[in-house]
Design a protein around this motif. Sequence first.
Motif, PDB file in Angstrom:
ATOM      1  N   SER A 143       0.845  -1.187   0.000  1.00 23.14           N
ATOM      2  CA  SER A 143       0.000   0.000   0.000  1.00 23.14           C
ATOM      3  C   SER A 143       0.884   1.242   0.000  1.00 23.14           C
ATOM      4  O   SER A 143       2.085   1.164   0.278  1.00 23.14           O
ATOM      5  CB  SER A 143      -0.903  -0.004   1.236  1.00 23.14           C
ATOM      6  N   VAL A 144       0.289   2.385  -0.327  1.00 24.86           N
ATOM      7  CA  VAL A 144       1.036   3.644  -0.266  1.00 24.86           C
ATOM      8  C   VAL A 144       1.468   3.921   1.171  1.00 24.86           C
ATOM      9  O   VAL A 144       2.566   4.415   1.426  1.00 24.86           O
ATOM     10  CB  VAL A 144       0.178   4.808  -0.804  1.00 24.86           C
ATOM     11  N   ILE A 145       0.595   3.575   2.122  1.00 23.97           N
ATOM     12  CA  ILE A 145       0.887   3.782   3.543  1.00 23.97           C
ATOM     13  C   ILE A 145       1.077   2.423   4.200  1.00 23.97           C
ATOM     14  O   ILE A 145       0.148   1.609   4.254  1.00 23.97           O
ATOM     15  CB  ILE A 145      -0.253   4.556   4.233  1.00 23.97           C
ATOM     16  N   ASN A 146       2.281   2.166   4.682  1.00 28.31           N
ATOM     17  CA  ASN A 146       2.595   0.894   5.332  1.00 28.31           C
ATOM     18  C   ASN A 146       3.144   1.162   6.727  1.00 28.31           C
ATOM     19  O   ASN A 146       4.102   1.919   6.884  1.00 28.31           O
ATOM     20  CB  ASN A 146       3.636   0.119   4.514  1.00 28.31           C
ATOM     21  N   ASN A 147       2.520   0.539   7.722  1.00 20.43           N
ATOM     22  CA  ASN A 147       2.947   0.728   9.120  1.00 20.43           C
ATOM     23  C   ASN A 147       3.009   2.207   9.489  1.00 20.43           C
ATOM     24  O   ASN A 147       3.911   2.655  10.194  1.00 20.43           O
ATOM     25  CB  ASN A 147       4.305   0.066   9.361  1.00 20.43           C
ATOM     26  N   GLY A 148       2.052   2.962   8.974  1.00 18.27           N
ATOM     27  CA  GLY A 148       1.971   4.383   9.306  1.00 18.27           C
ATOM     28  C   GLY A 148       2.837   5.286   8.454  1.00 18.27           C
ATOM     29  O   GLY A 148       2.783   6.502   8.604  1.00 18.27           O
ATOM     30  N   GLN A 169      -4.302   3.284  10.202  1.00 21.37           N
ATOM     31  CA  GLN A 169      -2.850   3.311  10.372  1.00 21.37           C
ATOM     32  C   GLN A 169      -2.441   4.000  11.676  1.00 21.37           C
ATOM     33  O   GLN A 169      -1.262   4.241  11.909  1.00 21.37           O
ATOM     34  CB  GLN A 169      -2.205   4.033   9.188  1.00 21.37           C
ATOM     35  N   GLY A 170      -3.427   4.331  12.516  1.00 21.45           N
ATOM     36  CA  GLY A 170      -3.128   4.893  13.831  1.00 21.45           C
ATOM     37  C   GLY A 170      -3.079   6.401  13.902  1.00 21.45           C
ATOM     38  O   GLY A 170      -2.596   6.962  14.892  1.00 21.45           O
ATOM     39  N   TYR A 171      -3.604   7.085  12.886  1.00 17.50           N
ATOM     40  CA  TYR A 171      -3.554   8.544  12.878  1.00 17.50           C
ATOM     41  C   TYR A 171      -4.785   9.154  13.537  1.00 17.50           C
ATOM     42  O   TYR A 171      -5.906   8.664  13.370  1.00 17.50           O
ATOM     43  CB  TYR A 171      -3.450   9.064  11.439  1.00 17.50           C
ATOM     44  N   ASP A 172      -4.547  10.240  14.283  1.00 16.91           N
ATOM     45  CA  ASP A 172      -5.636  11.056  14.813  1.00 16.91           C
ATOM     46  C   ASP A 172      -5.876  12.182  13.809  1.00 16.91           C
ATOM     47  O   ASP A 172      -4.955  12.952  13.498  1.00 16.91           O
ATOM     48  CB  ASP A 172      -5.260  11.648  16.175  1.00 16.91           C
ATOM     49  N   ILE A 173      -7.096  12.294  13.305  1.00 18.02           N
ATOM     50  CA  ILE A 173      -7.338  13.192  12.178  1.00 18.02           C
ATOM     51  C   ILE A 173      -8.483  14.164  12.441  1.00 18.02           C
ATOM     52  O   ILE A 173      -9.306  13.977  13.344  1.00 18.02           O
ATOM     53  CB  ILE A 173      -7.659  12.384  10.902  1.00 18.02           C
ATOM     54  N   LYS A 174      -8.502  15.193  11.605  1.00 22.38           N
ATOM     55  CA  LYS A 174      -9.583  16.170  11.603  1.00 22.38           C
ATOM     56  C   LYS A 174      -9.747  16.659  10.169  1.00 22.38           C
ATOM     57  O   LYS A 174      -8.772  17.051   9.527  1.00 22.38           O
ATOM     58  CB  LYS A 174      -9.260  17.343  12.531  1.00 22.38           C
ATOM     59  N   ILE A 175     -10.972  16.634   9.654  1.00 23.40           N
ATOM     60  CA  ILE A 175     -11.233  17.015   8.264  1.00 23.40           C
ATOM     61  C   ILE A 175     -11.728  18.458   8.206  1.00 23.40           C
ATOM     62  O   ILE A 175     -12.644  18.842   8.944  1.00 23.40           O
ATOM     63  CB  ILE A 175     -12.267  16.076   7.616  1.00 23.40           C
ATOM     64  N   GLU A 176     -11.112  19.243   7.317  1.00 17.68           N
ATOM     65  CA  GLU A 176     -11.511  20.632   7.121  1.00 17.68           C
ATOM     66  C   GLU A 176     -11.527  20.947   5.630  1.00 17.68           C
ATOM     67  O   GLU A 176     -10.821  20.317   4.842  1.00 17.68           O
ATOM     68  CB  GLU A 176     -10.535  21.589   7.819  1.00 17.68           C
ATOM     69  N   ALA A 177     -12.318  21.939   5.261  1.00 18.73           N
ATOM     70  CA  ALA A 177     -12.316  22.405   3.874  1.00 18.73           C
ATOM     71  C   ALA A 177     -11.095  23.286   3.645  1.00 18.73           C
ATOM     72  O   ALA A 177     -10.703  24.068   4.513  1.00 18.73           O
ATOM     73  CB  ALA A 177     -13.590  23.186   3.575  1.00 18.73           C
ATOM     74  N   SER A 178     -10.473  23.144   2.483  1.00 17.93           N
ATOM     75  CA  SER A 178      -9.316  23.970   2.149  1.00 17.93           C
ATOM     76  C   SER A 178      -9.756  25.411   1.913  1.00 17.93           C
ATOM     77  O   SER A 178     -10.736  25.665   1.212  1.00 17.93           O
ATOM     78  CB  SER A 178      -8.621  23.428   0.896  1.00 17.93           C
ATOM     79  N   THR A 179      -9.033  26.345   2.492  1.00 21.96           N
ATOM     80  CA  THR A 179      -9.369  27.763   2.322  1.00 21.96           C
ATOM     81  C   THR A 179      -8.730  28.353   1.066  1.00 21.96           C
ATOM     82  O   THR A 179      -9.073  29.454   0.657  1.00 21.96           O
ATOM     83  CB  THR A 179      -8.889  28.568   3.543  1.00 21.96           C
ATOM     84  N   GLY A 225       7.360   9.068  15.448  1.00 22.56           N
ATOM     85  CA  GLY A 225       7.710   7.660  15.411  1.00 22.56           C
ATOM     86  C   GLY A 225       7.723   7.175  13.976  1.00 22.56           C
ATOM     87  O   GLY A 225       8.320   7.789  13.101  1.00 22.56           O
ATOM     88  N   GLU A 226       7.030   6.065  13.707  1.00 24.74           N
ATOM     89  CA  GLU A 226       6.937   5.547  12.342  1.00 24.74           C
ATOM     90  C   GLU A 226       5.954   6.353  11.498  1.00 24.74           C
ATOM     91  O   GLU A 226       5.997   6.304  10.276  1.00 24.74           O
ATOM     92  CB  GLU A 226       6.502   4.073  12.371  1.00 24.74           C
TER      93      GLU A 226
END
Length: 213
Positions: free
Chosen positions: A95-100, A129-139, A155-156
């Motif tokens: 995958s494009v994202i492996n182990n974070g 993948q263990g990420y804490d996220i927040k979605i926003e519209a691009s300004t 970390g990784e």
Amino acid sequence: MDNPLTLNRYTYTHNNPLRFIDPSGNHSVEHYGGGGGGGNVRFPSITNPKRVEVEYKPRTVKLSTSEVDTLRYKAMQKYYERQQVNTRGMEKPASVINNGRATIEAAKANPNEFNGKSVDEVAKMLKAQGYDIKIEASTKSRSGAMIIKISNTGGERNITQVQVSPGGGRHGESPYIKISTSDQGTIKIVNGRLENYKSQGPEKNTTIIFSER
């Protein structure tokens, strides 16, 4: 002997290549005029020890708009080809994202992974993948791009932000995803071909990958 530097055959043009050139390989001569093919060169003639002057001028080529566009496209193509990594003989990342981690090599091996995915689907992949996220519209986006902000890079985990664009903005109609990382620069994966991508010039510290060739 009027110049001790002439005793050293390895000294090129008296250590002054901005003033002298060595067209014959036997002795240096003064160069008059600027670079790029303009100006004059003075050198000793075989039949006349006095210096003679030879004039030469740069060649001017007129190009049509279509020819300029073709040259610009070829230059862009070379620019992006230089960024490609030969992955033959290498194990393809799953995958494009492996182990974070997101890497350029993994993105090139999986350029279609994000095709057709919404911002919510990409966010779900990041959460897995263990990420804490927040979605926003691009300004800054004119096409309705969304930004996935990440608060726990380290970390990784090397992804700092992800932009999901539906296309239709200043880079053309092709959708793309732009992954900002802490150690790989920015990885932009475009769902389309190079010729349909509207470049605004080289994008600093960005590797651009096209899903179609």
